[in-house]
Design an enzyme around this catalytic site. Structure first.
Site, PDB file in Angstrom:
ATOM      1  N   LYS A 277      32.784 -26.695   4.969  1.00  0.00           N
ATOM      2  CA  LYS A 277      33.804 -25.730   4.555  1.00  0.00           C
ATOM      3  C   LYS A 277      33.145 -24.540   3.840  1.00  0.00           C
ATOM      4  O   LYS A 277      31.969 -24.614   3.462  1.00  0.00           O
ATOM      5  CB  LYS A 277      34.821 -26.442   3.670  1.00  0.00           C
ATOM      6  CG  LYS A 277      35.656 -27.497   4.437  1.00  0.00           C
ATOM      7  CD  LYS A 277      36.542 -28.292   3.486  1.00  0.00           C
ATOM      8  CE  LYS A 277      37.475 -29.252   4.212  1.00  0.00           C
ATOM      9  NZ  LYS A 277      38.227 -30.120   3.271  1.00  0.00           N
TER      10      LYS A 277
ATOM     11  N   TYR B 102      44.010 -28.466  11.939  1.00  0.00           N
ATOM     12  CA  TYR B 102      44.539 -29.590  11.153  1.00  0.00           C
ATOM     13  C   TYR B 102      45.893 -30.024  11.726  1.00  0.00           C
ATOM     14  O   TYR B 102      46.687 -29.184  12.140  1.00  0.00           O
ATOM     15  CB  TYR B 102      44.695 -29.181   9.678  1.00  0.00           C
ATOM     16  CG  TYR B 102      43.385 -29.124   8.938  1.00  0.00           C
ATOM     17  CD1 TYR B 102      42.727 -30.291   8.549  1.00  0.00           C
ATOM     18  CD2 TYR B 102      42.788 -27.905   8.608  1.00  0.00           C
ATOM     19  CE1 TYR B 102      41.514 -30.242   7.867  1.00  0.00           C
ATOM     20  CE2 TYR B 102      41.569 -27.848   7.924  1.00  0.00           C
ATOM     21  CZ  TYR B 102      40.943 -29.029   7.553  1.00  0.00           C
ATOM     22  OH  TYR B 102      39.750 -28.986   6.877  1.00  0.00           O
TER      23      TYR B 102
ATOM     24  N   ASN C 160      36.433 -29.751  -1.408  1.00  0.00           N
ATOM     25  CA  ASN C 160      35.568 -30.931  -1.284  1.00  0.00           C
ATOM     26  C   ASN C 160      34.478 -30.760  -0.240  1.00  0.00           C
ATOM     27  O   ASN C 160      33.992 -31.723   0.339  1.00  0.00           O
ATOM     28  CB  ASN C 160      36.418 -32.182  -1.029  1.00  0.00           C
ATOM     29  CG  ASN C 160      37.342 -32.008   0.154  1.00  0.00           C
ATOM     30  OD1 ASN C 160      37.239 -31.029   0.886  1.00  0.00           O
ATOM     31  ND2 ASN C 160      38.227 -32.961   0.366  1.00  0.00           N
TER      32      ASN C 160
ATOM     33  N   HIS D  43      34.679 -31.226   6.000  1.00  0.00           N
ATOM     34  CA  HIS D  43      35.683 -31.947   6.787  1.00  0.00           C
ATOM     35  C   HIS D  43      34.961 -32.881   7.738  1.00  0.00           C
ATOM     36  O   HIS D  43      33.921 -32.521   8.284  1.00  0.00           O
ATOM     37  CB  HIS D  43      36.523 -30.959   7.618  1.00  0.00           C
ATOM     38  CG  HIS D  43      37.310 -31.663   8.669  1.00  0.00           C
ATOM     39  ND1 HIS D  43      38.521 -32.253   8.410  1.00  0.00           N
ATOM     40  CD2 HIS D  43      37.007 -31.952   9.970  1.00  0.00           C
ATOM     41  CE1 HIS D  43      38.950 -32.857   9.496  1.00  0.00           C
ATOM     42  NE2 HIS D  43      38.052 -32.683  10.463  1.00  0.00           N
TER      43      HIS D  43
ATOM     44  N   GLU E 190      39.107 -32.197  17.740  1.00  0.00           N
ATOM     45  CA  GLU E 190      38.290 -31.245  16.975  1.00  0.00           C
ATOM     46  C   GLU E 190      37.060 -30.776  17.755  1.00  0.00           C
ATOM     47  O   GLU E 190      36.692 -29.600  17.680  1.00  0.00           O
ATOM     48  CB  GLU E 190      37.884 -31.879  15.642  1.00  0.00           C
ATOM     49  CG  GLU E 190      39.099 -32.091  14.728  1.00  0.00           C
ATOM     50  CD  GLU E 190      38.823 -32.980  13.540  1.00  0.00           C
ATOM     51  OE1 GLU E 190      37.659 -33.392  13.336  1.00  0.00           O
ATOM     52  OE2 GLU E 190      39.785 -33.268  12.790  1.00  0.00           O
TER      53      GLU E 190
END
Ligand code: GDP
Ligand code: MG
Length: 196
Positions: free
Chosen positions: A9, A49, A150, A153, A164
């Protein structure tokens, strides 16, 4: 062989953690079969997502658990929490360039999730990517009205992985080659002593 998708990310890329994180996947024996850098649009992240009721509710439930474990009451409806998380997540994931990997290996999905650690970095064990590189938590992010930063992914299951990888890579952007040491990882024959 199983495939999985990882997306570093924007915070991971901007903190210069790209190499450090990719090294962890290489050293466990996973094969990089695709890699690219992109600056996603919000529209792209909306599609990347999931939007199913099931996924949104599960995100909301996870949030409730994180709050309760910290002694913070969470009276929100899990589906509504999930919808809010998705909206801030889309902002977060599109705020800068990301680095995407397609990885291949035995149990690749589970191995990557293990190395990545819990969604809430506060719960992620030391030694995991989320446990080692950020002081972030879900409760802190919620209090600041933003997505939990965080760093990474990783596909949560086979369906996510398929969606994905297809989302990011064309067939000719995925590469098949022999990884050094592959026989030692997977073949039954490599230890056979040659007849003298
Ligand atoms: P993951 O598979 O471990 O990344 O977790 P999920 O698929 O459940 O959630 C997707 C992403 O949304 C997470 O990685 C976080 O960046 C963010 N996120 C998830 N739950 C929460 C939450 O309760 N609050 C906030 N602020 N962000 C969240
Ligand atoms: Mg997930």
């Amino acid at each position: 062989m199983e495939r999985t998708c990882v997306m570093l990310k924007p915070d991971a890329v901007q903190r210069g953690l790209t190499g450090e994180i990719i090294t962890r996947f290489e050293r466990v024996g996973l094969k990089i079969i695709g890699v690219k850098m992109a600056w996603p649009t919000k529209e792209q992240m909306e599609k990347f997502y999931p939007s199913t009721k099931e996924w949104l509710t599960s995100v909301g439930e996870k949030a409730r658990k994180s709050h309760e474990e910290k002694g913070v009451q969470d009276k929100r409806d899990p589906l509504e929490t999930g919808k809010w998380v998705k909206s801030v997540l889309v902002e977060y994931a599109s705020c800068g360039p990301v680095v995407v990997l397609a990885l291949e290996g035995n149990s690749a999905i589970e191995i990557v999730r293990k190395l990545v650690g819990s969604t809430d970095p506060l719960k992620a064990q030391p030694g995991t990517i989320r446990g080692d590189f950020t002081p972030e938590s879900i409760v802190f992010a919620d209090a600041n009205q933003r997505a939990t930063r965080n760093l990474i992914h990783a596909s949560g299951n086979k369906e996510e992985a398929k969606h994905e990888i297809k989302f990011w890579f064309k067939e000719n952007e995925l590469f098949d080659y022999k990884l050094g040491g592959e026989e030692i990882l997977y073949s039954n024959n490599w230890t056979k002593r040659k007849k003298t």
